[in-house]
Design an enzyme around this catalytic site. Structure first.
Site, PDB file in Angstrom:
ATOM      1  N   SER A   1      -3.746  25.222  36.701  1.00  0.00           N
ATOM      2  CA  SER A   1      -5.058  25.886  36.754  1.00  0.00           C
ATOM      3  C   SER A   1      -5.767  25.597  38.067  1.00  0.00           C
ATOM      4  CB  SER A   1      -5.953  25.392  35.617  1.00  0.00           C
ATOM      5  OG  SER A   1      -5.282  25.455  34.392  1.00  0.00           O
TER       6      SER A   1
HETATM    7  N1  SAH Z   1      -2.698  22.144  32.270  1.00  0.00           N
HETATM    8  C1  SAH Z   1      -1.586  22.560  33.081  1.00  0.00           C
HETATM    9  C2  SAH Z   1      -1.449  24.056  33.170  1.00  0.00           C
HETATM   10  C3  SAH Z   1      -0.903  24.591  31.929  1.00  0.00           C
HETATM   11  S1  SAH Z   1      -0.123  26.164  32.032  1.00  0.00           S
HETATM   12  C4  SAH Z   1      -1.651  21.967  34.470  1.00  0.00           C
HETATM   13  O1  SAH Z   1      -2.604  21.228  34.783  1.00  0.00           O
HETATM   14  O2  SAH Z   1      -0.716  22.180  35.233  1.00  0.00           O
HETATM   15  C5  SAH Z   1       0.144  26.338  30.304  1.00  0.00           C
HETATM   16  C6  SAH Z   1       1.256  25.497  29.746  1.00  0.00           C
HETATM   17  O3  SAH Z   1       1.233  25.663  28.325  1.00  0.00           O
HETATM   18  C7  SAH Z   1       2.644  25.947  30.206  1.00  0.00           C
HETATM   19  O4  SAH Z   1       3.340  24.857  30.746  1.00  0.00           O
HETATM   20  C8  SAH Z   1       3.293  26.464  28.922  1.00  0.00           C
HETATM   21  O5  SAH Z   1       4.687  26.234  28.863  1.00  0.00           O
HETATM   22  C9  SAH Z   1       2.557  25.666  27.860  1.00  0.00           C
HETATM   23  N2  SAH Z   1       2.583  26.236  26.511  1.00  0.00           N
HETATM   24  C10 SAH Z   1       2.494  27.527  26.134  1.00  0.00           C
HETATM   25  N3  SAH Z   1       2.563  27.642  24.800  1.00  0.00           N
HETATM   26  C11 SAH Z   1       2.685  26.375  24.301  1.00  0.00           C
HETATM   27  C12 SAH Z   1       2.807  25.828  22.991  1.00  0.00           C
HETATM   28  N4  SAH Z   1       2.813  26.586  21.882  1.00  0.00           N
HETATM   29  N5  SAH Z   1       2.913  24.494  22.862  1.00  0.00           N
HETATM   30  C13 SAH Z   1       2.925  23.692  23.957  1.00  0.00           C
HETATM   31  N6  SAH Z   1       2.810  24.145  25.221  1.00  0.00           N
HETATM   32  C14 SAH Z   1       2.693  25.469  25.395  1.00  0.00           C
END
Ligand code: SAH
Length: 207
Positions: A57
């Site tokens: 993000s």
């Molecule tokens: N907070 C992160 C950005 C997250 S991007 C940072 O600082 O880099 C969103 C993430 O959520 C991705 O890695 C994706 O694989 C994960 N995601 C999506 N659906 C999910 C689920 N049901 N359970 C766990 N993770 C999930």
């Protein structure tokens, strides 16, 4: 101290209203959380790719989400969507313990490695479907979801302590960053912090 912050965080602090402790916690080598090389301006301002079509993000969003969550003074936080581990690292610097869930194994392993290299150890990581939360360690003082869905998965409200906050981007085409408060009697209220653009929360685990 504001004077000690690098320029990109000082500028961020001037453009949005967040606690200084949040800006200090964000003072991490952001370049270590992305695989390819980006120039400093890009690193400071934008959402960045971290592989598998996922993104880290943008700093202003990390700052706003973290600041909103810290209002309930959490000690134990559940994060859904570990991604690069940047948000995890920021939370680890502000609370006692972070429980973080990621559905993609390779992304999860990379994030653990990065956090250890930065000597950050006050977290536990799980590769699982975060829509189910992480029941073993519940309840949590606060929950942060960094992927968007039409509604908040019910398991997450169940695993949130009374008096706790949950922050999550809600919506599909149009997403709003929503802060949910669970009252002492278990009632949920919601307010919006405005429009955002997150990758989708996907049910189920994948390798
Ligand atoms: N907070 C992160 C950005 C997250 S991007 C940072 O600082 O880099 C969103 C993430 O959520 C991705 O890695 C994706 O694989 C994960 N995601 C999506 N659906 C999910 C689920 N049901 N359970 C766990 N993770 C999930």
């Amino acid at each position: 101290m504001a004077g000690k912050l690098p320029p990109w965080l000082r500028e961020l602090g001037e453009s949005i209203q967040v606690d200084n402790s949040v800006l200090e916690a964000m003072d991490l080598p952001r370049e270590r959380f992305v695989d390819s090389s980006f120039n400093a301006d890009t690193l400071a301002a934008q959402a960045l790719p971290i592989g598998n079509g996922q993104t880290i993000s943008k700093p202003s969003t990390v700052a706003r989400m973290t600041d909103a969550l810290m209002k309930c003074r959490p000690k134990k936080v559940l994060e859904i969507g570990t991604g690069s581990g940047y948000q995890t690292a920021v939370l680890c610097r502000l609370v006692d313990m972070v429980y973080t869930v990621e559905r993609l194994r390779n992304i999860q392993l990379d994030s653990i490695r990065r956090l250890y290299r930065l000597e950050i150890y006050n977290f536990k990581a799980l590769c699982a479907d975060g829509t189910l939360g992480w029941k073993t360690n519940a309840p949590y003082d606060a929950i942060m979801v960094t992927a968007a869905a039409q509604t908040v998965p019910p398991a997450l409200f169940e695993q949130l302590s009374p008096g706790g906050l949950l922050i999550m981007p809600v919506g599909e085409q149009h997403q709003e960053l929503c802060v949910f408060n669970k009252s002492e009697s278990g009632e949920i209220t919601r307010r919006s912090l405005g429009s955002v653009n997150f990758v989708p929360l996907i049910a189920g685990v994948s390798d």
